[in-house]
Write a protein that holds these residues in place. Structure first.
Motif, PDB file in Angstrom:
ATOM      1  N   UNK A 357       0.846  -1.204   0.000  1.00  0.00           N
ATOM      2  CA  UNK A 357       0.000   0.000   0.000  1.00  0.00           C
ATOM      3  C   UNK A 357       0.875   1.246   0.000  1.00  0.00           C
ATOM      4  N   UNK A 358       1.935   1.243   0.827  1.00  0.00           N
ATOM      5  CA  UNK A 358       2.841   2.404   0.883  1.00  0.00           C
ATOM      6  C   UNK A 358       3.540   2.623  -0.467  1.00  0.00           C
ATOM      7  N   UNK A 359       3.962   1.503  -1.082  1.00  0.00           N
ATOM      8  CA  UNK A 359       4.614   1.631  -2.381  1.00  0.00           C
ATOM      9  C   UNK A 359       3.642   2.176  -3.423  1.00  0.00           C
ATOM     10  N   UNK A 360       2.384   1.741  -3.376  1.00  0.00           N
ATOM     11  CA  UNK A 360       1.381   2.250  -4.316  1.00  0.00           C
ATOM     12  C   UNK A 360       1.172   3.747  -4.123  1.00  0.00           C
ATOM     13  N   UNK A 361       1.166   4.201  -2.865  1.00  0.00           N
ATOM     14  CA  UNK A 361       1.025   5.638  -2.593  1.00  0.00           C
ATOM     15  C   UNK A 361       2.204   6.425  -3.165  1.00  0.00           C
ATOM     16  N   UNK A 362       3.417   5.869  -3.020  1.00  0.00           N
ATOM     17  CA  UNK A 362       4.591   6.542  -3.553  1.00  0.00           C
ATOM     18  C   UNK A 362       4.538   6.623  -5.077  1.00  0.00           C
ATOM     19  N   UNK A 363       4.103   5.543  -5.691  1.00  0.00           N
ATOM     20  CA  UNK A 363       3.953   5.561  -7.141  1.00  0.00           C
ATOM     21  C   UNK A 363       2.879   6.566  -7.571  1.00  0.00           C
ATOM     22  N   UNK A 364       1.828   6.677  -6.776  1.00  0.00           N
ATOM     23  CA  UNK A 364       0.785   7.655  -7.070  1.00  0.00           C
ATOM     24  C   UNK A 364       1.317   9.076  -7.039  1.00  0.00           C
TER      25      UNK A 364
END
Length: 391
Positions: A357-364
């Motif tokens: 989830x954290x990685x997805x937020x960073x990619x966002x």
């Protein structure tokens, strides 16, 4: 220089040149038709959304303006259509005034058929000269290359008839026409956005063809056949030289158009994908979908569409010289990051792993930053970076 003012150059009781010409040919139908065509094209452009005072390059290109990457990409008809396109009402009005003023003399001297040939050939060659000197840098349009050709032919006729005109009338007409030509070219040297290449190319062409086509008012003033043939030969040789030595275009307009279409299609799809993403998240928040179901929908319905968009953008043969090349590169990066973000988010929803989830937020965040960079490029990349040249 105006028709009404020619009497100022002739003493009372002396027949002026325009009086002699009106006795030879009362009307100038070709001049009127050319003015009407220019006006109708302008009104049509206004009717389809062009600006009254000024139209941007994209509009001019859509209607047939001259531009190296487009003209040399097989659209050679632009050398002709550009003669009937104007950037705004002031541009049109100035050219139509000059066309009416010169056409009243030139059509009567040369006849309607030769007058049209002078106009067309001068405009075509003027556009070819413009293409040769600045075709990659400017979008060029306007009738003045053709009109300068008429003034070149007029100067030839006035010089040939000088012995039969009162000195004051000759000086008024000849130096008025020459002064007008010099003044416009000088203005073009001082003010950016004036296509002096087309002006000079049209003037020289009109002068040479004026020698070739000249119809004297008196048989004694006819030009020798060898001189006529030499003028025509020089014109033909100059045209061939220009064509052979045309600089290659920086890019192909067909590729730029395809890139712009792809950008527009992606931006339309991006809005739809964003709406679909938001709707899925809302359903998840309302417990209509489990995390596993939400993950499946994100993968199948949204991420897959970014995948297809990335593939389409990657297949474009984008030359680095294309104005839209930078926008295409940004879109590729954006689509790739969004695709990865959705896959990582879906995996996090399935596994419950907060690291995903954290990685997805960073990619966002990365995608959002690319999105901000995309906004200045707009739907058409950097296509308006080229200049414009009015004639």
């Amino acid at each position: 220089m105006t028709i009404a003012s020619t009497a100022r150059g002739s003493p009372a009781g002396v027949e002026t040149l325009i009086d002699q010409l009106r006795a030879r040919r009362r009307r100038v139908p070709a001049t009127g038709v050319l003015m009407a065509v220019n006006l109708l094209v302008f009104l049509a452009m206004i009717g389809f959304g062009a600006g009254f005072l000024h139209s941007p390059n994209d509009v001019q290109l859509a209607w047939g303006a001259n531009f190296g990457p487009a003209t040399q990409d097989g659209q050679w008809w632009r050398l002709g259509t550009a003669m009937f396109i104007h950037f705004g009402v002031l541009h049109l009005a100035m050219n139509m005034w000059a066309l009416w003023d010169g056409g009243n003399f030139v059509e009567r001297i040369y006849g309607s058929g030769r007058f049209v040939a002078l106009y067309a050939c001068s405009g075509l060659v003027g556009n070819l000269v413009s293409l040769s000197t600045q075709g990659n840098q400017t979008v060029s349009a306007g009738a003045s290359g053709a009109i300068f050709g008429l003034y070149g032919a007029l100067l030839v006729a006035l010089w040939r008839e000088r012995h039969y005109l009162h000195p004051r009338e000759f000086a008024w007409l000849f130096w008025g026409a020459a002064g007008f030509s010099v003044a416009v070219v000088s203005f073009g040297l001082l003010v950016p956005g004036i296509d002096n290449a087309a002006h000079i190319g049209g003037l020289v062409t009109g002068t040479l063809l004026g020698i070739t086509f000249y119809r004297p008012l008196r048989a004694a003033e006819s030009i020798a056949l060898m001189i006529r043939l030499a003028a025509a030969g020089v014109t033909a040789a100059a045209v061939c030289t220009l064509i052979v030595n045309l600089p290659p275009p920086l890019y192909r307009w067909s590729e730029e158009s395809a890139a712009r279409d792809e950008i527009a299609q992606f931006l339309d799809q991006e809005a739809a994908m964003g709406d679909e993403w938001s709707a899925l998240v809302a359903r998840g928040n309302q417990r209509e979908l489990s995390f596993a179901q939400l993950a499946t929908h994100l993968d199948a319905d949204v991420a897959e569409r970014y995948e297809r968009s990335f593939d389409q953008l990657s297949r474009l043969p984008v030359s680095p010289a294309l104005p839209s090349a930078a926008a295409i590169r940004l879109l590729r990066g954006y689509a790739d990051i969004r695709r990865e973000e959705l896959h990582v988010l879906a995996e996090g929803l399935r596994s419950g792993d907060p690291k995903h989830i954290d990685k997805a937020r960073e990619l966002g965040k990365q995608a959002a930053e690319l999105g901000r960079q995309l906004r200045p490029a707009g739907r058409h990349g950097n296509g308006n970076a080229v200049g414009e040249a009015q004639r």
